[in-house]
Design a protein around this motif. Structure first.
Motif, PDB file in Angstrom:
ATOM      1  N   ILE A  11      -4.777   6.299  10.989  1.00  0.00           N
ATOM      2  CA  ILE A  11      -5.901   6.267   9.824  1.00  0.00           C
ATOM      3  C   ILE A  11      -5.738   4.929   9.213  1.00  0.00           C
ATOM      4  N   ALA A  12      -6.780   4.057   8.986  1.00  0.00           N
ATOM      5  CA  ALA A  12      -6.406   2.926   8.142  1.00  0.00           C
ATOM      6  C   ALA A  12      -7.028   3.222   6.796  1.00  0.00           C
ATOM      7  N   GLY A  13      -6.088   3.138   5.685  1.00  0.00           N
ATOM      8  CA  GLY A  13      -6.214   3.350   4.298  1.00  0.00           C
ATOM      9  C   GLY A  13      -5.483   4.559   3.836  1.00  0.00           C
ATOM     10  N   ALA A  14      -4.709   4.232   2.653  1.00  0.00           N
ATOM     11  CA  ALA A  14      -4.084   5.399   2.258  1.00  0.00           C
ATOM     12  C   ALA A  14      -4.703   5.861   0.768  1.00  0.00           C
ATOM     13  N   GLY A  15      -6.016   5.946   0.645  1.00  0.00           N
ATOM     14  CA  GLY A  15      -6.558   6.317  -0.561  1.00  0.00           C
ATOM     15  C   GLY A  15      -6.945   7.590  -0.486  1.00  0.00           C
ATOM     16  N   PRO A  16      -7.779   8.290  -1.436  1.00  0.00           N
ATOM     17  CA  PRO A  16      -7.914   9.718  -1.256  1.00  0.00           C
ATOM     18  C   PRO A  16      -8.578  10.303   0.049  1.00  0.00           C
ATOM     19  N   VAL A  17      -9.648   9.638   0.627  1.00  0.00           N
ATOM     20  CA  VAL A  17     -10.037   9.860   2.077  1.00  0.00           C
ATOM     21  C   VAL A  17      -9.142  10.115   2.939  1.00  0.00           C
ATOM     22  N   GLY A  18      -8.316   8.844   3.281  1.00  0.00           N
ATOM     23  CA  GLY A  18      -7.355   8.698   4.205  1.00  0.00           C
ATOM     24  C   GLY A  18      -6.299   9.754   4.062  1.00  0.00           C
ATOM     25  N   VAL A  34      -0.703   6.669   9.008  1.00  0.00           N
ATOM     26  CA  VAL A  34      -1.584   6.193   8.188  1.00  0.00           C
ATOM     27  C   VAL A  34      -1.053   4.893   7.733  1.00  0.00           C
ATOM     28  N   ILE A  35      -2.022   3.861   8.133  1.00  0.00           N
ATOM     29  CA  ILE A  35      -1.866   2.342   7.920  1.00  0.00           C
ATOM     30  C   ILE A  35      -2.226   1.908   6.573  1.00  0.00           C
ATOM     31  N   GLU A  36      -1.476   1.389   5.541  1.00  0.00           N
ATOM     32  CA  GLU A  36      -1.905   1.022   4.308  1.00  0.00           C
ATOM     33  C   GLU A  36      -1.359  -0.417   4.068  1.00  0.00           C
ATOM     34  N   SER A  37      -2.250  -1.226   3.600  1.00  0.00           N
ATOM     35  CA  SER A  37      -1.830  -2.690   3.453  1.00  0.00           C
ATOM     36  C   SER A  37      -1.176  -2.826   2.077  1.00  0.00           C
ATOM     37  N   GLY A  38      -1.262  -1.982   1.195  1.00  0.00           N
ATOM     38  CA  GLY A  38      -0.590  -2.142  -0.010  1.00  0.00           C
ATOM     39  C   GLY A  38       0.876  -1.481  -0.122  1.00  0.00           C
ATOM     40  N   PHE A 130       3.330   1.881   4.607  1.00  0.00           N
ATOM     41  CA  PHE A 130       2.844   0.905   3.495  1.00  0.00           C
ATOM     42  C   PHE A 130       3.209  -0.412   3.707  1.00  0.00           C
ATOM     43  N   SER A 131       2.623  -1.365   3.116  1.00  0.00           N
ATOM     44  CA  SER A 131       2.963  -2.966   3.616  1.00  0.00           C
ATOM     45  C   SER A 131       2.465  -3.218   5.088  1.00  0.00           C
ATOM     46  N   SER A 132       1.455  -2.347   5.550  1.00  0.00           N
ATOM     47  CA  SER A 132       1.137  -2.736   6.948  1.00  0.00           C
ATOM     48  C   SER A 132      -0.436  -2.991   7.198  1.00  0.00           C
ATOM     49  N   ILE A 163      -9.659   6.107  12.502  1.00  0.00           N
ATOM     50  CA  ILE A 163     -10.340   6.335  11.475  1.00  0.00           C
ATOM     51  C   ILE A 163     -10.266   5.344  10.402  1.00  0.00           C
ATOM     52  N   GLY A 164     -11.333   4.774   9.927  1.00  0.00           N
ATOM     53  CA  GLY A 164     -11.386   3.631   9.066  1.00  0.00           C
ATOM     54  C   GLY A 164     -11.762   4.347   7.983  1.00  0.00           C
ATOM     55  N   ALA A 165     -10.818   4.465   7.052  1.00  0.00           N
ATOM     56  CA  ALA A 165     -10.913   4.962   5.652  1.00  0.00           C
ATOM     57  C   ALA A 165     -10.472   3.831   4.468  1.00  0.00           C
ATOM     58  N   ASP A 166     -10.726   2.689   4.825  1.00  0.00           N
ATOM     59  CA  ASP A 166     -10.129   1.454   4.326  1.00  0.00           C
ATOM     60  C   ASP A 166     -11.059   0.853   3.153  1.00  0.00           C
ATOM     61  N   GLY A 167     -11.857   1.545   2.661  1.00  0.00           N
ATOM     62  CA  GLY A 167     -12.802   0.849   1.590  1.00  0.00           C
ATOM     63  C   GLY A 167     -13.786   0.056   1.921  1.00  0.00           C
ATOM     64  N   ALA A 168     -14.349  -0.281   0.783  1.00  0.00           N
ATOM     65  CA  ALA A 168     -15.665  -0.933   0.767  1.00  0.00           C
ATOM     66  C   ALA A 168     -15.573  -2.297   1.609  1.00  0.00           C
ATOM     67  N   ASN A 169     -14.385  -2.739   1.679  1.00  0.00           N
ATOM     68  CA  ASN A 169     -14.218  -4.221   2.415  1.00  0.00           C
ATOM     69  C   ASN A 169     -13.673  -3.751   3.875  1.00  0.00           C
ATOM     70  N   SER A 170     -13.846  -2.481   4.246  1.00  0.00           N
ATOM     71  CA  SER A 170     -13.366  -2.031   5.560  1.00  0.00           C
ATOM     72  C   SER A 170     -12.991  -3.053   6.935  1.00  0.00           C
TER      73      SER A 170
END
Length: 402
Positions: A11-18, A34-38, A130-132, A163-170
């Motif tokens: 899953i790309a994105g550790a926001g609410p959906v991810g 879960v892969i999160e850039s932040g 995180f940081s990924s 799964i792309g759950a990585d936000g508006a700029n996905s």
């Protein structure tokens, strides 16, 4: 590409959906990464409303008690006419027969994301990285090869599904080349937050207030520690001007007076979009949440509809991952249900909410005010309206799609 790590779902994105989807999968015994850039879950100030059906869903993963503890219960919300001071109130207690949570919970979304991300540590089959940053991926029909950039280099991951759950700029949506149809509002929205108790200055204030005005509409939302004021701004002005003390002072002068005395904690500018991806699924890669649809914030539908995506997708994906079926028609159904209801409900309703709150010239403002009063005064229409605003109607519409 040689994979050095293997999982069933990435899953790309550790926001609410991810994080919601990852928790559902982890609890079901699925290997998930879960892969999160932040470095942490984003402290996003935009989403703060949890609707009743969303609270019911989140009960399934045991997180609703935390939201009830940290958040504010808001059974009543107001549509207010700024010029006349008239208040049209709606009380979700009227739909207590259909939900055990006849209220909204006002709580910043990052509390949900962080709690779930931390909770995933208890599952040996789940990881949050995180940081990924997801760089590229390739769906070869049997799985998805993923390249991830970390502080030390490029790492490889192979997943059955991405799964792309990585936000508006996905990045996932962009790499898929899926069109993101719609438009962007000409105004930029300014969100100001303050610890000042607005209820001391504005009588009969609810925790959720949509303030209609042809000249300068407002949304006033209470979260546990702050009031948030959302106001449209002139999109041609610079960021520095819009975030300036002069702009802040003028907004609060018009709202409560003595704007120079108001101390703000945040001054956030953002553009608002109404966009829907042409497809929520391409092979073994799927989109959910803001990666697949964006809408204006009036009504608090964005994060909630994304969480609804996560539960719908989980239901369709789990039988495939468990080997209970080789038929992936459920994934096509996910696309049909969530994409269709995004168009028919979320996009339509948020546009209507925007039109109502903006008012308009001539007699448009009065017509919209009269229409809202008619809803308020008719028991049948008022109930239908609240079920729609609480998002029960959207879920019913989605379930009817086969």
């Amino acid at each position: 590409m040689t994979a050095v790590e293997r999982c069933q779902v990435a899953i790309a994105g550790a926001g609410p959906v991810g994080t919601v989807l990852a928790t559902l999968l982890a609890q079901a015994g699925i290997d998930v990464v879960v892969i999160e850039s932040g470095e942490d879950c984003a402290q996003d100030l935009r989403a703060s409303t949890f609707h009743p059906p969303t609270l019911e869903m989140l009960d399934q993963i045991g997180i609703t008690p935390m939201l009830l503890e940290k958040g504010l219960k808001a059974p009543v919300y107001h549509w207010r006419d700024r010029q006349s001071g008239e208040v049209i109130d709606f009380d979700l207690a009227e739909i207590a027969d259909v939900t055990r949570y006849p209220f909204r919970i006002q709580c910043e979304q990052y509390h949900l994301s962080r709690a779930l991300a931390e909770g995933l540590a208890q599952y040996p089959n789940a990881k949050v990285r995180f940081s990924s940053r997801l760089l590229t991926f390739n769906d070869d029909g049997a799985g998805v090869d993923i390249a991830i950039e970390t502080m030390t280099g490029i790492e490889r991951l192979r997943a059955d599904y991405l799964i792309g759950a990585d936000g508006a700029n996905s990045i996932v949506r962009k790499w898929l080349g899926v069109e993101f149809d719609g438009f962007t509002y000409p105004e930029r929205f300014l969100c100001l937050s303050t610890e000042l108790e607005l209820a001391d200055h504005l009588p009969n204030l609810a925790l959720v207030n949509y303030v209609s005005d042809p000249q300068e509409w407002l949304v006033l939302l209470r979260v546990p520690s702050l009031w948030r004021i959302l106001v449209p701004t002139d999109g041609t002005q610079s960021d520095d001007v819009l975030r300036s003390d002069a702009t802040k002072n003028a907004i609060f002068d018009r709202l409560i007076g003595n704007g120079a005395d108001v101390v703000t904690k945040h001054r956030t500018l953002y553009r608002v979009h109404q966009r829907v991806a042409k497809s929520f699924r391409e092979g073994r890669v799927l989109l959910a949440g803001d990666a697949s649809h964006l809408n204006n914030p009036l009504g608090g539908f964005g994060m909630n509809s994304g969480i609804h995506d996560a539960f719908n997708l989980f239901e369709k994906l789990l039988p495939i991952l468990k080997g209970q079926t080789t038929n992936d028609e459920g994934l096509a159904l996910y696309d049909r249900q969530r994409r269709t209801v995004t168009h028919s409900f979320t996009q339509t309703q948020t546009k209507e909410n925007m039109a109502m709150i903006k008012g308009g010239q001539d007699d448009a403002h009065q017509r919209r005010r009269d229409a809202m009063l008619e809803i308020k005064q008719d028991d049948t229409r008022r109930r239908a309206y609240m079920l729609r605003q609480a998002m029960y109607q959207s879920l019913e519409d989605a379930a009817a799609i086969t």
